[in-house]
Design a protein around this motif. Structure first.
Motif, PDB file in Angstrom:
ATOM      1  N   VAL A   1       0.873  -1.175   0.000  1.00 38.39           N
ATOM      2  CA  VAL A   1       0.000   0.000   0.000  1.00 38.39           C
ATOM      3  C   VAL A   1       0.913   1.229   0.000  1.00 38.39           C
ATOM      4  CG1 VAL A   1      -1.698   1.336   1.291  1.00 38.39           C
ATOM      5  CG2 VAL A   1      -1.884  -1.153   1.185  1.00 38.39           C
ATOM      6  N   HIS A   2       0.992   1.921  -1.125  1.00 37.42           N
ATOM      7  CA  HIS A   2       1.920   3.038  -1.289  1.00 37.42           C
ATOM      8  C   HIS A   2       1.224   4.395  -1.215  1.00 37.42           C
ATOM      9  CE1 HIS A   2       4.276  -0.079  -3.903  1.00 37.42           C
ATOM     10  NE2 HIS A   2       4.399  -0.308  -2.610  1.00 37.42           N
ATOM     11  N   SER A   3       0.008   4.412  -0.753  1.00 38.28           N
ATOM     12  CA  SER A   3      -0.819   5.628  -0.789  1.00 38.28           C
ATOM     13  C   SER A   3      -0.297   6.731   0.125  1.00 38.28           C
ATOM     14  CB  SER A   3      -2.258   5.275  -0.383  1.00 38.28           C
ATOM     15  OG  SER A   3      -3.030   6.441  -0.232  1.00 38.28           O
ATOM     16  N   VAL A   4      -0.112   7.919  -0.449  1.00 39.66           N
ATOM     17  CA  VAL A   4       0.255   9.091   0.338  1.00 39.66           C
ATOM     18  C   VAL A   4      -0.861   9.446   1.316  1.00 39.66           C
ATOM     19  CG1 VAL A   4       0.709  11.573   0.196  1.00 39.66           C
ATOM     20  CG2 VAL A   4       1.810  10.023  -1.414  1.00 39.66           C
ATOM     21  N   TRP A   5      -2.106   9.143   0.952  1.00 42.72           N
ATOM     22  CA  TRP A   5      -3.247   9.416   1.839  1.00 42.72           C
ATOM     23  C   TRP A   5      -3.113   8.646   3.156  1.00 42.72           C
ATOM     24  CZ3 TRP A   5      -6.676  13.150   0.580  1.00 42.72           C
ATOM     25  CH2 TRP A   5      -6.726  13.563  -0.752  1.00 42.72           C
ATOM     26  N   VAL A   6      -2.572   7.438   3.093  1.00 41.41           N
ATOM     27  CA  VAL A   6      -2.396   6.625   4.296  1.00 41.41           C
ATOM     28  C   VAL A   6      -1.336   7.244   5.202  1.00 41.41           C
ATOM     29  CG1 VAL A   6      -1.615   4.378   5.146  1.00 41.41           C
ATOM     30  CG2 VAL A   6      -3.168   4.496   3.192  1.00 41.41           C
ATOM     31  N   LEU A   7      -0.238   7.735   4.604  1.00 42.10           N
ATOM     32  CA  LEU A   7       0.799   8.393   5.407  1.00 42.10           C
ATOM     33  C   LEU A   7       0.276   9.686   6.017  1.00 42.10           C
ATOM     34  CD1 LEU A   7       3.690   7.207   5.714  1.00 42.10           C
ATOM     35  CD2 LEU A   7       2.536   6.355   3.679  1.00 42.10           C
ATOM     36  N   GLY A   8      -0.543  10.409   5.246  1.00 35.37           N
ATOM     37  CA  GLY A   8      -1.159  11.617   5.787  1.00 35.37           C
ATOM     38  C   GLY A   8      -2.084  11.303   6.948  1.00 35.37           C
ATOM     39  N   GLY A   9      -2.794  10.175   6.857  1.00 35.74           N
ATOM     40  CA  GLY A   9      -3.661   9.741   7.957  1.00 35.74           C
ATOM     41  C   GLY A   9      -2.855   9.406   9.197  1.00 35.74           C
ATOM     42  N   ALA A  10      -1.706   8.735   9.014  1.00 35.98           N
ATOM     43  CA  ALA A  10      -0.835   8.412  10.151  1.00 35.98           C
ATOM     44  C   ALA A  10      -0.345   9.689  10.827  1.00 35.98           C
ATOM     45  CB  ALA A  10       0.351   7.579   9.669  1.00 35.98           C
ATOM     46  N   ALA A  11      -0.002  10.693  10.016  1.00 35.88           N
ATOM     47  CA  ALA A  11       0.441  11.977  10.565  1.00 35.88           C
ATOM     48  C   ALA A  11      -0.677  12.643  11.366  1.00 35.88           C
ATOM     49  CB  ALA A  11       0.894  12.890   9.421  1.00 35.88           C
ATOM     50  N   SER A  12      -1.883  12.536  10.872  1.00 39.36           N
ATOM     51  CA  SER A  12      -3.031  13.123  11.572  1.00 39.36           C
ATOM     52  C   SER A  12      -3.269  12.436  12.913  1.00 39.36           C
ATOM     53  CB  SER A  12      -4.287  13.024  10.704  1.00 39.36           C
ATOM     54  OG  SER A  12      -4.101  13.710   9.475  1.00 39.36           O
ATOM     55  N   PHE A  13      -3.118  11.107  12.946  1.00 38.82           N
ATOM     56  CA  PHE A  13      -3.258  10.376  14.211  1.00 38.82           C
ATOM     57  C   PHE A  13      -2.173  10.792  15.204  1.00 38.82           C
ATOM     58  CE2 PHE A  13      -5.804   6.961  11.984  1.00 38.82           C
ATOM     59  CZ  PHE A  13      -6.923   7.119  12.772  1.00 38.82           C
ATOM     60  N   ALA A  14      -0.945  10.986  14.718  1.00 39.78           N
ATOM     61  CA  ALA A  14       0.146  11.408  15.596  1.00 39.78           C
ATOM     62  C   ALA A  14      -0.172  12.761  16.239  1.00 39.78           C
ATOM     63  CB  ALA A  14       1.452  11.483  14.812  1.00 39.78           C
TER      64      ALA A  14
END
Length: 428
Positions: free
Chosen positions: A313-326
């Motif tokens: 899963v290479h989605s930038v949206w997923v990394l952005g979601g992880a940042a939002s959770f942090a």
């Protein structure tokens, strides 16, 4: 290339459905969590601020790279040694200036790359210089790990040896090694987090954990930001800048290595689009932001690249979601208090492994690039860097101090540029 041909579940710009998005982003957050909060704990910074800085820094990176690179910005281990020294002499205001200078170096190099390209970076930082410096980053912290793993702090000024501390540290180390070796799939990507949790439980049974601050903390609380002109008045500190700025050149090589891996994973060339200038600018801007709010310097995280490789899963949206959770977790007061209650024994046990892994990464750079130490030039460069760096042979000029790591880095770069390819004795 078609998505099915590359066997990709979600491509870089594809957005997952809400439920899946939630789970995938949490997975990335847990992957970076252990290391990101460990750095501030070692230095004496607030872990909540570090989480906030990593989250916002990642979102800034994604914005600056035009949403084209799936990377996460977490706390950097490379700057722990100078940050520890600066914390004793100038507190966070000194550390902040060092972090700003690191970000500024990234921005300056990004500008130079725009104008003249990037070949010069490889010339001043070849493997024979980078490998030993990375080894120094790990080995120079060995004393700190050993202190945490043996000494019980009975007061603000006094520590005593306690066998319980040592036993908890060794148990944490061995359990974390076991997690690294025997867990697979997602659990195999979070051995540090699992090691900290298990070590914490063992420390509770050993009577080393104080729960009073956790019980007293509020569920919702602002992170303890350390803001210039609010919490302190910035003053120019050349020593802080000189202690940390040179190391930015080393972390850049790690940054570019991560981009190379991402290129292979995603079948793209991020050096061309969005360009190395944007990836460096994104990393530098993220660190400057961290320094403004009271966090440690940040860098791209290999742990999250590992998650990308396994999940496909290479989605930038997923990394952005992880940042939002942090960012969200940074405002949970009880979580910050819980992290700060982790005893030194657990931190020491984890540090034995982590600092050793950093040093071993430097050794791997030397081995992978087949550096020949029968060549006197290579031997002179590596030997100088290792002893000056590990021994912390710092340079004091008035109120300005160059850390041993900074001195080793600068000398290594100079020696690499001025020493001939062959010594006179090798030509005979």
């Amino acid at each position: 290339m078609e998505q099915m041909e590359r066997n990709v579940v979600l491509d870089v710009n594809e957005r997952p459905k809400l439920g899946l998005w939630f789970g995938l982003s949490l997975q990335h957050m847990f992957s970076m969590f252990g290391s990101t909060v460990l750095v501030p704990l070692l230095v004496g910074l607030n872990p909540g601020v570090a989480l906030f800085s990593s989250g916002v820094g990642t979102l800034l990176y994604i914005l600056i790279t035009k949403g084209k690179i799936p990377a996460y910005m977490g706390s950097s281990f490379a700057f722990i040694t100078p940050m520890l020294a600066l914390m004793k002499t100038g507190g966070y205001p000194a550390i902040a200036q060092g972090i700003w200078s690191v970000g500024a170096v990234y921005l300056i190099v990004a500008l130079l790359v725009t104008v003249i390209g990037s070949e010069w970076i490889n010339k001043i930082l070849p493997p024979v210089v980078v490998g030993p410096i990375v080894m120094v980053i790990g080995l120079s912290l060995a004393g700190s790990a050993a202190t945490n793993a043996t000494m019980l702090h009975v007061s603000a000024t006094k520590s005593v040896y306690d066998i319980r501390v040592f036993m908890v540290a060794i148990a944490t180390l061995l359990i974390t090694i076991a997690y690294n070796m025997f867990l697979s799939k997602f659990l195999g990507l979070i051995p540090i987090l699992l090691g900290i949790v298990t070590g914490y439980i063992i420390a509770c049974f050993a009577g080393l954990v104080n729960f009073a601050p956790v019980m007293a903390a509020h569920w919702f609380a602002l992170p303890a930001f350390d803001l210039p002109f609010v919490n302190y008045k910035p003053t120019f500190q050349l020593g802080a800048i000189l202690a940390m700025a040179p190391l930015a050149l080393v972390t850049m090589t790690e940054h570019m290595g991560h981009i190379m891996v991402l290129n292979k994973l995603t079948n793209r060339d991020f050096f061309q689009d969005p360009g190395l200038k944007r990836t460096l600018a994104g990393d530098g801007t993220a660190s400057i932001f961290a320094g403004i709010f009271g966090g440690p310097a940040v860098t791209s995280y290999g742990e999250n690249i590992g998650v990308l490789a396994i999940t496909r899963v290479h989605s930038v949206w997923v990394l952005g979601g992880a940042a939002s959770f942090a960012i969200l977790f940074a405002f949970v007061g009880k979580l910050s208090a819980l992290i700060q209650s982790i005893p030194g024994a657990v931190i020491g046990g984890i540090s034995f492994l982590l600092f050793g892994v950093i040093a071993s990464s430097g050794l791997r750079i030397i081995v992978d690039n087949k550096i020949d130490f029968n060549v006197k030039r290579n031997l002179m460069i590596a030997s100088t860097i290792l002893v000056i760096g590990i021994g912390n042979a710092y340079l004091q000029l008035g109120q300005t101090q160059f850390s041993g790591l900074a001195v080793a880095t600068i000398l290594g770069i100079i020696l690499n540029l001025v020493l001939p390819k062959q010594a006179a004795s090798e030509k005979e």
